[in-house]
Design a protein around this motif. Sequence first.
Motif, PDB file in Angstrom:
ATOM      1  N   LYS A  50       0.663  -1.272   0.168  1.00  0.00           N
ATOM      2  CA  LYS A  50       0.042   0.073  -0.094  1.00  0.00           C
ATOM      3  C   LYS A  50       0.977   1.305   0.100  1.00  0.00           C
ATOM      4  O   LYS A  50       1.869   1.381   0.726  1.00  0.00           O
ATOM      5  CB  LYS A  50      -0.909   0.119   1.225  1.00  0.00           C
ATOM      6  CG  LYS A  50      -1.892   1.191   1.100  1.00  0.00           C
ATOM      7  CD  LYS A  50      -2.832   1.203   2.389  1.00  0.00           C
ATOM      8  CE  LYS A  50      -3.595   2.238   2.332  1.00  0.00           C
ATOM      9  NZ  LYS A  50      -4.437   2.401   3.478  1.00  0.00           N
ATOM     10  N   THR A  51       0.562   2.325  -0.776  1.00  0.00           N
ATOM     11  CA  THR A  51       1.184   3.410  -0.765  1.00  0.00           C
ATOM     12  C   THR A  51       0.293   4.794  -0.888  1.00  0.00           C
ATOM     13  O   THR A  51      -0.881   4.408  -0.953  1.00  0.00           O
ATOM     14  CB  THR A  51       2.128   3.583  -2.299  1.00  0.00           C
ATOM     15  OG1 THR A  51       1.008   3.549  -3.445  1.00  0.00           O
ATOM     16  CG2 THR A  51       3.132   2.596  -2.487  1.00  0.00           C
ATOM     17  N   LEU A  52       1.060   5.669  -0.565  1.00  0.00           N
ATOM     18  CA  LEU A  52       0.023   7.040  -0.433  1.00  0.00           C
ATOM     19  C   LEU A  52       0.367   7.846  -1.466  1.00  0.00           C
ATOM     20  O   LEU A  52       1.393   7.893  -2.210  1.00  0.00           O
ATOM     21  CB  LEU A  52       0.169   7.752   1.022  1.00  0.00           C
ATOM     22  CG  LEU A  52       0.215   6.752   2.391  1.00  0.00           C
ATOM     23  CD1 LEU A  52       0.630   7.574   3.381  1.00  0.00           C
ATOM     24  CD2 LEU A  52      -1.022   6.573   2.287  1.00  0.00           C
ATOM     25  N   SER A  53      -0.800   8.737  -1.734  1.00  0.00           N
ATOM     26  CA  SER A  53      -0.550   9.660  -2.679  1.00  0.00           C
ATOM     27  C   SER A  53       0.511  10.555  -2.572  1.00  0.00           C
ATOM     28  O   SER A  53       0.674  10.924  -1.329  1.00  0.00           O
ATOM     29  CB  SER A  53      -1.980  10.248  -3.165  1.00  0.00           C
ATOM     30  OG  SER A  53      -2.267  11.053  -2.292  1.00  0.00           O
ATOM     31  N   SER A  54       0.890  11.108  -3.525  1.00  0.00           N
ATOM     32  CA  SER A  54       2.014  12.218  -3.419  1.00  0.00           C
ATOM     33  C   SER A  54       1.419  13.595  -2.755  1.00  0.00           C
ATOM     34  O   SER A  54       2.065  14.264  -1.687  1.00  0.00           O
ATOM     35  CB  SER A  54       2.726  12.836  -4.635  1.00  0.00           C
ATOM     36  OG  SER A  54       1.771  13.367  -5.568  1.00  0.00           O
ATOM     37  N   ASP A  55       0.073  13.754  -2.854  1.00  0.00           N
ATOM     38  CA  ASP A  55      -0.724  15.015  -2.144  1.00  0.00           C
ATOM     39  C   ASP A  55      -0.792  14.673  -0.675  1.00  0.00           C
ATOM     40  O   ASP A  55      -0.464  15.782  -0.070  1.00  0.00           O
ATOM     41  CB  ASP A  55      -2.102  15.160  -2.817  1.00  0.00           C
ATOM     42  CG  ASP A  55      -1.909  15.511  -4.373  1.00  0.00           C
ATOM     43  OD1 ASP A  55      -0.857  16.090  -4.841  1.00  0.00           O
ATOM     44  OD2 ASP A  55      -2.905  15.392  -5.032  1.00  0.00           O
ATOM     45  N   LEU A  56      -1.190  13.487  -0.287  1.00  0.00           N
ATOM     46  CA  LEU A  56      -1.276  13.140   1.024  1.00  0.00           C
ATOM     47  C   LEU A  56       0.221  13.045   1.706  1.00  0.00           C
ATOM     48  O   LEU A  56       0.115  13.629   2.974  1.00  0.00           O
ATOM     49  CB  LEU A  56      -1.728  11.863   1.064  1.00  0.00           C
ATOM     50  CG  LEU A  56      -2.138  11.459   2.604  1.00  0.00           C
ATOM     51  CD1 LEU A  56      -3.342  12.239   3.164  1.00  0.00           C
ATOM     52  CD2 LEU A  56      -2.906   9.912   2.586  1.00  0.00           C
ATOM     53  N   GLU A 100       2.671  15.192   1.044  1.00  0.00           N
ATOM     54  CA  GLU A 100       3.123  16.555   1.148  1.00  0.00           C
ATOM     55  C   GLU A 100       2.001  17.134   2.250  1.00  0.00           C
ATOM     56  O   GLU A 100       2.805  17.982   2.990  1.00  0.00           O
ATOM     57  CB  GLU A 100       2.875  17.204  -0.205  1.00  0.00           C
ATOM     58  CG  GLU A 100       3.810  17.071  -1.186  1.00  0.00           C
ATOM     59  CD  GLU A 100       3.438  17.714  -2.514  1.00  0.00           C
ATOM     60  OE1 GLU A 100       2.673  18.607  -2.519  1.00  0.00           O
ATOM     61  OE2 GLU A 100       3.818  17.087  -3.824  1.00  0.00           O
ATOM     62  N   LYS A 138      -3.618   9.889   9.283  1.00  0.00           N
ATOM     63  CA  LYS A 138      -2.861   9.834   8.118  1.00  0.00           C
ATOM     64  C   LYS A 138      -1.562   9.838   8.504  1.00  0.00           C
ATOM     65  O   LYS A 138      -0.788   9.282   7.825  1.00  0.00           O
ATOM     66  CB  LYS A 138      -3.400  11.142   7.544  1.00  0.00           C
ATOM     67  CG  LYS A 138      -4.840  10.937   6.964  1.00  0.00           C
ATOM     68  CD  LYS A 138      -5.296  12.314   6.443  1.00  0.00           C
ATOM     69  CE  LYS A 138      -6.519  12.131   5.607  1.00  0.00           C
ATOM     70  NZ  LYS A 138      -7.089  13.275   4.907  1.00  0.00           N
ATOM     71  N   TYR A 182       1.151   7.282   7.178  1.00  0.00           N
ATOM     72  CA  TYR A 182       2.586   7.692   6.375  1.00  0.00           C
ATOM     73  C   TYR A 182       3.698   7.082   7.185  1.00  0.00           C
ATOM     74  O   TYR A 182       4.479   6.452   6.299  1.00  0.00           O
ATOM     75  CB  TYR A 182       2.741   9.264   6.419  1.00  0.00           C
ATOM     76  CG  TYR A 182       3.851   9.922   5.888  1.00  0.00           C
ATOM     77  CD1 TYR A 182       4.283   9.374   4.561  1.00  0.00           C
ATOM     78  CD2 TYR A 182       4.618  10.608   6.683  1.00  0.00           C
ATOM     79  CE1 TYR A 182       5.405  10.020   4.108  1.00  0.00           C
ATOM     80  CE2 TYR A 182       5.933  11.142   6.163  1.00  0.00           C
ATOM     81  CZ  TYR A 182       6.101  10.805   4.866  1.00  0.00           C
ATOM     82  OH  TYR A 182       7.445  11.523   4.446  1.00  0.00           O
TER      83      TYR A 182
END
Length: 177
Positions: free
Chosen positions: A108-114, A116, A150, A154
């Motif tokens: 599972k990965t997180l979006s770059s926006d999240l 940041e 969140k 991360y």
Amino acid sequence: MPKAKKSSKRQKFDYNKDRKKLKKQFLKKCKPRIENEQIRNAWDERKSMARNLQDMGLALDPNRTLPIKKHKLLGKDREAKAPVAIVTKPYVLDQMEEEASLPEKDCKTLSSDLIEYVQYMIREHKDDCKAMARDEKNYYQDTPKQIRRKINEYKRCHRQHYDAFMGSLAAPQPAVQ
């Protein structure tokens, strides 16, 4: 005696049916693809499904393999024994057990926006989640608990990235004169 209506009719070709598609569908039903690689490699087309599974040491019918003990009111309790089969391909079971014992990767990965967003919140407010909830960049009006969740996500998904980020925050910047 009357005849059946269909029998005397001439057969006509149906131009609306795609014969190629119908053949593919028939073959797919007739010969399904085996998803497991070990079973697919050991499968013998000339044998039946039951015989193939028996050779690999796998169960075709779990009710026969693990019979339920039946209690009789009168007489002695007898256990129904499962039929013992000779396994000629034990390597299939070994490979499957080895594959099952491997630890599951967390992909599972997180979006770059999240990422940041979380980095900005940590950079500005450190550990104060209530202040993060009141921040003007909190566009989705996340509660302190949602923001904390969140941040923890991360930490869990991008461990090295998080450690490097926290290290860069902790290191004092040299003053340039």
